[in-house]
Structures are given as C-alpha cells and as structure tokens.
Write a protein that holds these residues in place. Structure first.
Motif, short mmCIF file in Angstrom:
data_model
loop_
_atom_site.label_atom_id
_atom_site.label_comp_id
_atom_site.label_asym_id
_atom_site.label_seq_id
_atom_site.Cartn_x
_atom_site.Cartn_y
_atom_site.Cartn_z
N HIS A 16 -48.83 -21.00 -35.46
CA HIS A 16 -48.46 -21.24 -34.06
C HIS A 16 -46.99 -21.61 -33.84
O HIS A 16 -46.57 -21.84 -32.70
CB HIS A 16 -49.35 -22.34 -33.47
N GLN A 17 -46.24 -21.69 -34.92
CA GLN A 17 -44.80 -21.98 -34.84
C GLN A 17 -44.51 -23.27 -34.05
O GLN A 17 -45.14 -24.27 -34.29
CB GLN A 17 -44.07 -20.77 -34.24
N GLU A 18 -43.60 -23.22 -33.09
CA GLU A 18 -43.19 -24.42 -32.37
C GLU A 18 -44.33 -25.02 -31.56
O GLU A 18 -44.47 -26.25 -31.47
CB GLU A 18 -42.02 -24.09 -31.43
N LYS A 19 -45.18 -24.15 -30.96
CA LYS A 19 -46.33 -24.66 -30.21
C LYS A 19 -47.26 -25.45 -31.11
O LYS A 19 -47.83 -26.48 -30.71
CB LYS A 19 -47.09 -23.51 -29.56
N GLY A 20 -47.42 -24.98 -32.34
CA GLY A 20 -48.26 -25.69 -33.29
C GLY A 20 -47.69 -27.04 -33.67
O GLY A 20 -48.43 -28.03 -33.79
N LYS A 21 -46.37 -27.10 -33.83
CA LYS A 21 -45.71 -28.36 -34.16
C LYS A 21 -45.94 -29.40 -33.06
O LYS A 21 -46.27 -30.56 -33.33
CB LYS A 21 -44.22 -28.12 -34.37
#
Length: 305
Positions: A16-21
C-alpha cells in the motif's frame, strides 16, 4: 500498546506504499475507537498477514473477532461478499464500519483450520460442501469485481515485464494470458464466488466448518476451486495430491475437470506474479503447480496452446 510484527509492517508498506504507512500509524487509534464504540477489550492479535485481526472480549463476556483493513476496494468487496454469503457456511458479521475499514465478526471455536485434517479426501469433501453452500448465481445488483480483472492483472504484469521475470518466463505469461482469454470467451454461467477459499480460510466452529475472509469475485465456479487446490500441498506427491482433490471436487460439485485444470494453470502463473509484484518470496508449491496443471491438462485434454 499494540506491537506489530516487522514482517507484517513491511508487507503492508510494500503493498500500500504511503497509504499503508499512514494506516499502520493509525491502528492504535482505531483500536481505541472500537473499544469505546462497542464496549470491548481488544486482545493480542492473531498471526498477521494482510489485515489486523485480533480476538476481543465484550463487557458482557461475549467473545468476538475484530478485523481492521485499509479501507479500499478489496475491503468493500469483502463486506459485500459477506452479505451475499450470510448464513450457513460463512462466518457471521456482527457489525461494520465500512468507511473506517472495520469488521466485527463472530469468534469461531475451537477455530483450527482445515489444514489440521490429515485425510485429503475428507478435507476436500468439507471444502466442496462449503463451496456448494456459498455459491449463488450472479445478480445485476452486485458490484463485486469480475473475473476479467484477474486477466487484466496478468496482462499488466506482462506489460511491465515483457520478457518475463524470474521464475516466470515470457512463454508462461503468454500461455497463461491466452488460457485466460479462451476460458472467458466461453461465456459460462457466472456465480458470486469466495475468491480465496483454501484450507486456512476454513475454520472449525463447534460441530461444523465455516469459511472466513472472502475476497468476493464474480466468475465461474471452477475458478473458485483453484486456491484450495494450491494450498496446503505436501513437499512431494504434488501431482497425486492435486489429482485426488480435483476428482473429489468434480464428483461432489459436478464441475468441468478440463476447465479446472486450465484455470489452475492460468491462476498459478498469476499467483506467482502477484508475489513478485508485492516484493515477496513466491510460493514454491504454487510455481511447481503451474506445470502439474499443464501436464494433467495436456495428458487428458490436449495441449493448452
């Protein structure tokens, strides 16, 4: 304070990249929200893969399961699929908050998975019974993803890796795409499918077995057998095990063996591609199964190409 395993954190960030972070950082506040809204105490999580899943105890002593997911299309499909599958054979939903990615589910007891059964025939017959109870004909009211999205996913991988990406060769990609297209061109009757039904998504609940974690997908029934065929495979006798499972499924559900084998080949390629895309180690049994499905198809029904 909840402590998330490093490998789980890395998986969510990879996918999820930045959303996951950001979502990972919000998990403690989401847990607090759930505890206050439903008057419960969230306990230590189960082994985590793609969602945060933990047992919880309500103030009246009732036990439930809290599932937190990054609110996205896949989560909404799961919630919709649960509404179609409500009843026998599927875990029961107690409450939801779709915008926040929250599902509260019944706690299944004792909760061990179908993988604990050593008898292959018995395990496959149980899975077949659940499949039969879940599958319902597609309806125009469904907004679930269509099976064509799986084909598109494979084509996107091919566009990104036109000469292939080890261990998936260019020839395997082309053959899998061709197989997808030829199967879809047949326009078989479509059903609302679980989308990820395998041994670890079938749990013991008192005297019965119950499915969990549907992805929700619209397609033909034969396709929904593939994840079961690919999972919990022995290190040896791969072909024998897959053949035995297929025989039980075909006999119990009156399915088309040729189409199961063709879908098995195409989806096995796709499954390995998904792992490569997510930066994960691909499953060796999944990769070996590609050639088992192809061999069985070629021997019984002729070459895939």
């Amino acid at each position: 304070m909840v402590i998330l395993p490093p490998n789980y954190v890395q998986t969510i960030r990879n996918i999820h990249q930045e959303k996951g972070k950001v979502w990972l950082q919000n998990i403690p506040s989401l847990i607090n929200f759930c505890e206050e809204k439903w008057s419960l105490k969230v306990l230590a999580p189960f082994d985590l893969s793609y969602n945060f899943v933990a047992p919880a105890k309500k103030m009246d002593g009732a036990q439930v399961v809290l599932k937190l997911s990054l609110p996205n299309k896949e989560f909404r499909s799961e919630v919709e699929a649960l509404s179609f599958f409500a009843g026998e054979g599927m875990v029961q939903v107690i409450d939801t908050d779709v915008e926040k990615g929250i599902l509260m589910l019944e706690r299944l007891s004792p909760g061990h998975t179908l993988a604990t059964l050593e008898n292959e025939v018995e395990a496959t017959e149980i899975a077949a019974g659940i499949m039969k109870s879940l599958w319902v004909p597609d309806t125009s009211g469904s907004s679930l993803p269509q099976i064509e999205e799986r084909e598109q996913s494979l084509m996107n991988f091919f566009k990104a890796h036109p000469i292939g990406k080890a261990p998936i060769t260019q020839n395997l990609l082309k053959k899998a795409i061709h197989t997808f297209r030829s199967l879809l061109d047949d326009k078989k009757e479509r059903y609302i499918l679980h989308g990820d039904l395998h041994h670890y998504n079938i749990l013991k609940s008192h005297s019965s077995w119950v499915a969990i974690d549907p992805k929700g997908l619209v397609g033909e029934r034969e396709y929904d057998t593939i994840q079961f065929l690919l999972n919990n495979l022995p290190d040896d006798k791969l072909e024998q095990t897959i053949s035995k499972r297929i025989a039980v499924l075909v006999d119990n559900l009156k399915l088309d063996e040729r189409r199961i084998l063709a879908w098995g080949f195409a989806h096995s390629v796709l499954s390995v591609c998904w792992s490569l895309e997510d930066g994960e180690e691909y499953s060796e049994p999944f990769y070996k199964s590609i050639f088992v499905f192809e061999k069985l198809h070629n021997e019984k029904f002729g070459c895939l190409t």
